[in-house]
Design an enzyme around this catalytic site. Structure first.
Site, PDB file in Angstrom:
ATOM      1  N   ALA A  20      38.205  48.467  39.183  1.00  0.00           N
ATOM      2  CA  ALA A  20      37.772  48.803  37.823  1.00  0.00           C
ATOM      3  C   ALA A  20      37.115  50.174  37.793  1.00  0.00           C
ATOM      4  O   ALA A  20      36.521  50.605  38.784  1.00  0.00           O
ATOM      5  CB  ALA A  20      36.804  47.742  37.314  1.00  0.00           C
TER       6      ALA A  20
ATOM      7  N   GLY B 203      39.715  45.151  41.934  1.00  0.00           N
ATOM      8  CA  GLY B 203      40.747  44.872  40.934  1.00  0.00           C
ATOM      9  C   GLY B 203      42.124  45.387  41.325  1.00  0.00           C
ATOM     10  O   GLY B 203      43.148  44.854  40.892  1.00  0.00           O
TER      11      GLY B 203
ATOM     12  N   GLU C 298      43.498  42.715  43.403  1.00  0.00           N
ATOM     13  CA  GLU C 298      43.784  41.580  42.516  1.00  0.00           C
ATOM     14  C   GLU C 298      45.115  41.793  41.786  1.00  0.00           C
ATOM     15  O   GLU C 298      45.898  40.855  41.597  1.00  0.00           O
ATOM     16  CB  GLU C 298      42.646  41.392  41.508  1.00  0.00           C
ATOM     17  CG  GLU C 298      41.381  40.845  42.165  1.00  0.00           C
ATOM     18  CD  GLU C 298      40.237  40.669  41.181  1.00  0.00           C
ATOM     19  OE1 GLU C 298      39.755  39.535  41.048  1.00  0.00           O
ATOM     20  OE2 GLU C 298      39.828  41.666  40.546  1.00  0.00           O
TER      21      GLU C 298
ATOM     22  N   GLU D  30      33.840  43.210  45.846  1.00  0.00           N
ATOM     23  CA  GLU D  30      32.913  43.003  44.725  1.00  0.00           C
ATOM     24  C   GLU D  30      31.515  42.556  45.134  1.00  0.00           C
ATOM     25  O   GLU D  30      30.530  42.935  44.491  1.00  0.00           O
ATOM     26  CB  GLU D  30      33.506  41.991  43.728  1.00  0.00           C
ATOM     27  CG  GLU D  30      34.615  42.546  42.846  1.00  0.00           C
ATOM     28  CD  GLU D  30      35.999  42.516  43.494  1.00  0.00           C
ATOM     29  OE1 GLU D  30      36.982  42.770  42.786  1.00  0.00           O
ATOM     30  OE2 GLU D  30      36.095  42.246  44.718  1.00  0.00           O
TER      31      GLU D  30
END
Length: 329
Positions: free
Chosen positions: A131, A176, A179, A199
């Site tokens: 992110a 992310g 992910e 994270e």
């Protein structure tokens, strides 16, 4: 979507087979779309994401360039490449790129000409750094949760694309970014690539599917270890733990994983397009249920392939000892 209706319909273990079959068929039909559905004009989102020659390069043009959508041709016809292109921000996911991804995926999922989607980076040395934390720092806390919801939803949409998807990881895929790659069916990476769900370092947890897709991919204990330690692994280690399917030495151009993904996608192209969609559905749905239910799902999905024109063409081509000419119907 098909998944939730399937889960609901298949709730109890003591369900009668007939009901399981009906539920599975309903889900399969929902997933595949009704036959004879009008294919959308291929202009819309895909075109919007493509760079156009005569455009004035204001800020909007620059934003549009952040995700490149390319329909390949010739021997690669049927392969679509989604390329992250935010070099100044290490391809970090911001509101704009999520919006564009969502738009592109929406156009792709109903385009019959699309046979395989490759997700890659156009920026050497980086796949996606997760992110966009600079953008996040400016957000109000209520905005943050809606951003995470949007990221989760967009990555889910990608996971639910009806065609095979391959993530080509030529550089770092963190948070992310990993992910995103986990939501693809198959991952290939350069040995020098770095991957990790980092994270917990930021006192948060993966919020776009990481805690669910990583254990389903590499097993529970290893997934816990990687998430608890925020550890980053390279391509070789990622291959040894089953996080990726293929590892390749990086080349001078920095696109070795992309080239490997392309070769893999070409192996998928000659097969029956409807069969590919149904196979993906059967595997995805079956992975979430017990074996008896899974076999009923397979049976319902198999039944979806029998009446297709492709199936008749496949048998005919086999009999005539020639390559089949599938139309995707």
């Amino acid at each position: 979507g098909a998944g939730s209706s399937m889960a609901a319909a298949l709730g109890g273990l003591g369900l009668l087979h007939g009901r399981v079959r009906l539920a599975a068929t309903a889900a399969a039909t929902a997933f595949l779309g009704r036959p004879g559905r009008r294919a959308p004009v291929r202009g819309d989102a895909a075109a919007a994401a493509l760079p156009s020659a005569g455009r004035s390069y204001g800020s909007e043009a620059k934003e549009e360039e952040e995700l490149r959508v390319r329909y390949l041709d010739d021997e690669h016809k049927g392969i679509v490449v989604l390329g992250l292109n935010r070099s100044h921000a290490k391809n970090a996911l911001n509101k704009n790129i999520l919006k564009m991804m969502s738009k592109a995926v929406d156009a792709l999922k109903s385009d019959k000409k699309v046979r395989t989607v490759i997700f890659r980076s156009e920026v050497p040395g980086i796949f996606c750094a997760g992110a966009d934390l600079k953008e996040r720092a400016k957000m109000h806390s209520s905005e943050v949760s809606s951003f995470v919801s949007k990221a989760r939803a967009t990555i889910n949409e990608m996971a639910n694309l009806p065609v095979p998807t391959i993530a080509a990881i030529d550089g770092a895929a963190l948070g992310g970014g990993l992910e995103l790659a986990l939501a693809c069916d198959i991952r290939v990476a350069a040995s020098s690539a770095k991957m990790g769900l980092v994270e917990t370092k930021l006192a948060i947890i993966p919020g776009a599917g990481g805690t669910q897709r990583l254990p389903r991919t590499i097993g529970v204990s290893l997934a816990k270890e990687l998430i608890f330690s925020a550890r980053i692994v390279d391509g070789e280690e990622a291959k040894s733990i089953g996080l990726i399917s293929h590892v390749v030495e990086q080349n001078e151009a920095g696109d070795a994983a992309y080239r490997r993904a392309l070769a893999l996608a070409r192996e998928f192209l000659p097969q029956g397009p409807v069969a590919m969609r149904v196979a993906k559905l059967a595997i995805n749905q079956g992975m979430e249920v017990d074996l008896v239910t899974g076999l009923a799902i397979e049976e319902a999905c198999y039944a979806q392939t029998i009446p297709t024109k492709d199936r008749i063409e496949g048998l005919l081509a086999f009999k005539e000892k020639r390559p089949p000419r599938y139309k995707g119907e």
